[in-house]
Design a protein around this motif. Sequence first.
Motif, PDB file in Angstrom:
ATOM      1  N   ALA A  39      43.401  30.706  40.007  1.00 31.21           N
ATOM      2  CA  ALA A  39      42.753  29.611  39.263  1.00 31.21           C
ATOM      3  C   ALA A  39      43.612  29.190  38.077  1.00 31.21           C
ATOM      4  O   ALA A  39      43.778  27.993  37.814  1.00 31.21           O
ATOM      5  CB  ALA A  39      41.369  30.043  38.797  1.00 31.21           C
ATOM      6  N   THR A  40      44.168  30.149  37.380  1.00 28.61           N
ATOM      7  CA  THR A  40      45.046  29.831  36.251  1.00 28.61           C
ATOM      8  C   THR A  40      46.271  29.066  36.732  1.00 28.61           C
ATOM      9  O   THR A  40      46.678  28.080  36.112  1.00 28.61           O
ATOM     10  CB  THR A  40      45.474  31.123  35.532  1.00 28.61           C
ATOM     11  OG1 THR A  40      44.307  31.805  35.071  1.00 28.61           O
ATOM     12  CG2 THR A  40      46.384  30.831  34.363  1.00 28.61           C
ATOM     13  N   GLN A  41      46.829  29.485  37.853  1.00 26.89           N
ATOM     14  CA  GLN A  41      47.995  28.805  38.408  1.00 26.89           C
ATOM     15  C   GLN A  41      47.641  27.368  38.809  1.00 26.89           C
ATOM     16  O   GLN A  41      48.412  26.445  38.559  1.00 26.89           O
ATOM     17  CB  GLN A  41      48.516  29.578  39.608  1.00 26.89           C
ATOM     18  CG  GLN A  41      49.778  29.002  40.205  1.00 26.89           C
ATOM     19  CD  GLN A  41      50.240  29.810  41.408  1.00 26.89           C
ATOM     20  OE1 GLN A  41      49.488  30.586  41.984  1.00 26.89           O
ATOM     21  NE2 GLN A  41      51.478  29.615  41.803  1.00 26.89           N
ATOM     22  N   ALA A  42      46.475  27.183  39.416  1.00 22.88           N
ATOM     23  CA  ALA A  42      46.058  25.834  39.807  1.00 22.88           C
ATOM     24  C   ALA A  42      45.869  24.948  38.586  1.00 22.88           C
ATOM     25  O   ALA A  42      46.272  23.780  38.592  1.00 22.88           O
ATOM     26  CB  ALA A  42      44.768  25.903  40.622  1.00 22.88           C
ATOM     27  N   ILE A  43      45.286  25.483  37.538  1.00 23.18           N
ATOM     28  CA  ILE A  43      45.087  24.703  36.311  1.00 23.18           C
ATOM     29  C   ILE A  43      46.435  24.357  35.695  1.00 23.18           C
ATOM     30  O   ILE A  43      46.653  23.223  35.251  1.00 23.18           O
ATOM     31  CB  ILE A  43      44.183  25.474  35.329  1.00 23.18           C
ATOM     32  CG1 ILE A  43      42.754  25.511  35.866  1.00 23.18           C
ATOM     33  CG2 ILE A  43      44.225  24.853  33.940  1.00 23.18           C
ATOM     34  CD1 ILE A  43      41.837  26.437  35.109  1.00 23.18           C
ATOM     35  N   GLN A  44      47.338  25.312  35.662  1.00 25.80           N
ATOM     36  CA  GLN A  44      48.667  25.037  35.107  1.00 25.80           C
ATOM     37  C   GLN A  44      49.400  23.985  35.928  1.00 25.80           C
ATOM     38  O   GLN A  44      50.070  23.105  35.368  1.00 25.80           O
ATOM     39  CB  GLN A  44      49.489  26.325  35.042  1.00 25.80           C
ATOM     40  CG  GLN A  44      49.020  27.284  33.976  1.00 25.80           C
ATOM     41  CD  GLN A  44      49.738  28.625  34.045  1.00 25.80           C
ATOM     42  OE1 GLN A  44      50.328  28.987  35.055  1.00 25.80           O
ATOM     43  NE2 GLN A  44      49.679  29.363  32.948  1.00 25.80           N
ATOM     44  N   THR A  45      49.264  24.038  37.245  1.00 19.85           N
ATOM     45  CA  THR A  45      49.893  23.030  38.101  1.00 19.85           C
ATOM     46  C   THR A  45      49.292  21.657  37.831  1.00 19.85           C
ATOM     47  O   THR A  45      50.010  20.661  37.747  1.00 19.85           O
ATOM     48  CB  THR A  45      49.719  23.409  39.585  1.00 19.85           C
ATOM     49  OG1 THR A  45      50.311  24.685  39.807  1.00 19.85           O
ATOM     50  CG2 THR A  45      50.356  22.378  40.498  1.00 19.85           C
ATOM     51  N   GLN A  76      40.355  41.835  43.528  1.00 20.49           N
ATOM     52  CA  GLN A  76      40.153  40.498  44.085  1.00 20.49           C
ATOM     53  C   GLN A  76      39.826  39.497  42.977  1.00 20.49           C
ATOM     54  O   GLN A  76      40.324  38.371  42.986  1.00 20.49           O
ATOM     55  CB  GLN A  76      39.021  40.498  45.115  1.00 20.49           C
ATOM     56  CG  GLN A  76      39.405  41.055  46.449  1.00 20.49           C
ATOM     57  CD  GLN A  76      38.248  40.993  47.431  1.00 20.49           C
ATOM     58  OE1 GLN A  76      37.098  40.796  47.057  1.00 20.49           O
ATOM     59  NE2 GLN A  76      38.559  41.179  48.711  1.00 20.49           N
ATOM     60  N   ARG A  77      38.995  39.900  42.036  1.00 21.91           N
ATOM     61  CA  ARG A  77      38.651  39.029  40.911  1.00 21.91           C
ATOM     62  C   ARG A  77      39.893  38.673  40.110  1.00 21.91           C
ATOM     63  O   ARG A  77      40.104  37.510  39.755  1.00 21.91           O
ATOM     64  CB  ARG A  77      37.625  39.715  40.009  1.00 21.91           C
ATOM     65  CG  ARG A  77      37.194  38.845  38.820  1.00 21.91           C
ATOM     66  CD  ARG A  77      36.591  39.629  37.696  1.00 21.91           C
ATOM     67  NE  ARG A  77      37.617  40.537  37.182  1.00 21.91           N
ATOM     68  CZ  ARG A  77      37.359  41.706  36.645  1.00 21.91           C
ATOM     69  NH1 ARG A  77      36.138  42.140  36.555  1.00 21.91           N
ATOM     70  NH2 ARG A  77      38.334  42.464  36.198  1.00 21.91           N
ATOM     71  N   ASP A  78      40.737  39.654  39.864  1.00 23.26           N
ATOM     72  CA  ASP A  78      41.970  39.401  39.110  1.00 23.26           C
ATOM     73  C   ASP A  78      42.891  38.445  39.867  1.00 23.26           C
ATOM     74  O   ASP A  78      43.511  37.563  39.262  1.00 23.26           O
ATOM     75  CB  ASP A  78      42.689  40.716  38.798  1.00 23.26           C
ATOM     76  CG  ASP A  78      41.930  41.581  37.806  1.00 23.26           C
ATOM     77  OD1 ASP A  78      41.028  41.059  37.117  1.00 23.26           O
ATOM     78  OD2 ASP A  78      42.229  42.794  37.736  1.00 23.26           O
ATOM     79  N   GLU A  79      42.975  38.615  41.195  1.00 25.24           N
ATOM     80  CA  GLU A  79      43.786  37.704  42.001  1.00 25.24           C
ATOM     81  C   GLU A  79      43.232  36.285  41.939  1.00 25.24           C
ATOM     82  O   GLU A  79      44.001  35.317  41.807  1.00 25.24           O
ATOM     83  CB  GLU A  79      43.834  38.175  43.453  1.00 25.24           C
ATOM     84  CG  GLU A  79      44.701  39.381  43.690  1.00 25.24           C
ATOM     85  CD  GLU A  79      44.653  39.839  45.140  1.00 25.24           C
ATOM     86  OE1 GLU A  79      44.311  39.012  46.024  1.00 25.24           O
ATOM     87  OE2 GLU A  79      44.955  41.008  45.385  1.00 25.24           O
ATOM     88  N   MET A  80      41.927  36.146  42.039  1.00 28.44           N
ATOM     89  CA  MET A  80      41.304  34.819  41.984  1.00 28.44           C
ATOM     90  C   MET A  80      41.513  34.182  40.614  1.00 28.44           C
ATOM     91  O   MET A  80      41.758  32.974  40.515  1.00 28.44           O
ATOM     92  CB  MET A  80      39.815  34.903  42.322  1.00 28.44           C
ATOM     93  CG  MET A  80      39.533  35.330  43.747  1.00 28.44           C
ATOM     94  SD  MET A  80      40.398  34.334  44.978  1.00 28.44           S
ATOM     95  CE  MET A  80      39.483  32.843  44.876  1.00 28.44           C
ATOM     96  N   ARG A  81      41.416  34.953  39.567  1.00 27.56           N
ATOM     97  CA  ARG A  81      41.667  34.427  38.222  1.00 27.56           C
ATOM     98  C   ARG A  81      43.106  33.938  38.101  1.00 27.56           C
ATOM     99  O   ARG A  81      43.375  32.902  37.515  1.00 27.56           O
ATOM    100  CB  ARG A  81      41.387  35.488  37.169  1.00 27.56           C
ATOM    101  CG  ARG A  81      39.935  35.668  36.858  1.00 27.56           C
ATOM    102  CD  ARG A  81      39.752  36.681  35.753  1.00 27.56           C
ATOM    103  NE  ARG A  81      38.336  36.862  35.446  1.00 27.56           N
ATOM    104  CZ  ARG A  81      37.858  37.792  34.672  1.00 27.56           C
ATOM    105  NH1 ARG A  81      38.671  38.671  34.113  1.00 27.56           N
ATOM    106  NH2 ARG A  81      36.565  37.887  34.443  1.00 27.56           N
ATOM    107  N   ALA A  82      44.025  34.716  38.654  1.00 20.93           N
ATOM    108  CA  ALA A  82      45.433  34.321  38.598  1.00 20.93           C
ATOM    109  C   ALA A  82      45.663  33.029  39.384  1.00 20.93           C
ATOM    110  O   ALA A  82      46.376  32.129  38.913  1.00 20.93           O
ATOM    111  CB  ALA A  82      46.321  35.439  39.140  1.00 20.93           C
TER     112      ALA A  82
END
Length: 183
Positions: free
Chosen positions: A48-54, A40-46
């Motif tokens: 969050a990274t996607q949101a920042i990239q967007t 779950q932590r890895d999914e949330m990190r992914a």
Amino acid sequence: MNQLPIKFRRVAVFAGIFILVLFVIEFNSRLEESNRLNEQRDEMRALATQAIQTQVALQTQVAYAALLGFFDSDGGAERGLAVLERAATLDPLNIRVHMTRSSLLSQLGRDAEAEASALRAHQIDPQARAPYAPLRELAARRGDAAQALAWEMLGFRADPRDHEIASQVALRLAELGEFDAAQ
């Protein structure tokens, strides 16, 4: 008859093995829970990274649209508006998108659309200072001094430390013939 057919030592060994099995089962369930939480932590990190990239991509698009609109005389404003429309679909609550769009529309002489875009930015965040100046300028451009004064006053409420706004309010009041209030 004093002797029991079951020896205490064997019972203790079986009880110890049973307790050991229970510990192993508990350890395995905790290990599974830990693995699940790590996933779950890895999914949330992914995410969050996607949101920042967007968000970064959106800011880049807004900057690109502004550059096209302000520095490219060959239909750059129209291309910039197209970029901003795509950016607005990605993040419809981004004030910068609506403010840049308002500026480009104003530059093209499309004042009604520019005002609608600036009003949208104001609706998104009424405490933001950015929409007040373009709304004031658009109202003044169409000759509505009272509305320009209203936007000026709202801008002053948003930032009472801005002395330039206070002088603009005084000028607008003087234009309306309210000389006592202007002082």
